[in-house]
Design a protein around this motif. Structure first.
Motif: not given
Length: 91
Positions: A64-91
């Motif tokens: 679906d349009l809310c699911t994204f697949y990525y390669s192992s070369s992007d692992r660190k970028k995705v981890r950082r993105l997830v951390e930043e998004i979780k920090a911005l998400m409403p509590k």
């Protein structure tokens, strides 16, 4: 903050675009890549379309349009993105 994606429907098909604000995200899950499988980043987005791309370009996985697949070369970028998004998400 807005997340925007463009997904090609088939090799020569039209791009399908989808965007959503971080404030609409109610959940994030990240399955990191393994030896023979890509990583999978999924967002649970209030009010988002659940339409599935049936004919992804380059033989990609149907998703679906809310699911994204990525390669192992992007692992660190995705981890950082997830951390930043979780920090911005409403509590």
């Amino acid at each position: 903050m807005t997340i925007k994606a463009a997904i090609k429907d088939g090799l020569f098909g039209a791009d399908k675009t989808h965007s959503f604000r971080v404030s609409r995200i109610s959940g994030v899950s990240n399955t990191e890549p393994r030896a023979f499988s890509p990583g999978c980043l999924k967002f649970k987005v209030t009010g988002a379309s659940t339409a599935v791309i049936e004919n992804p370009a380059s033989g990609g996985d149907k998703a679906d349009l809310c699911t994204f697949y990525y390669s192992s070369s992007d692992r660190k970028k995705v981890r950082r993105l997830v951390e930043e998004i979780k920090a911005l998400m409403p509590k």
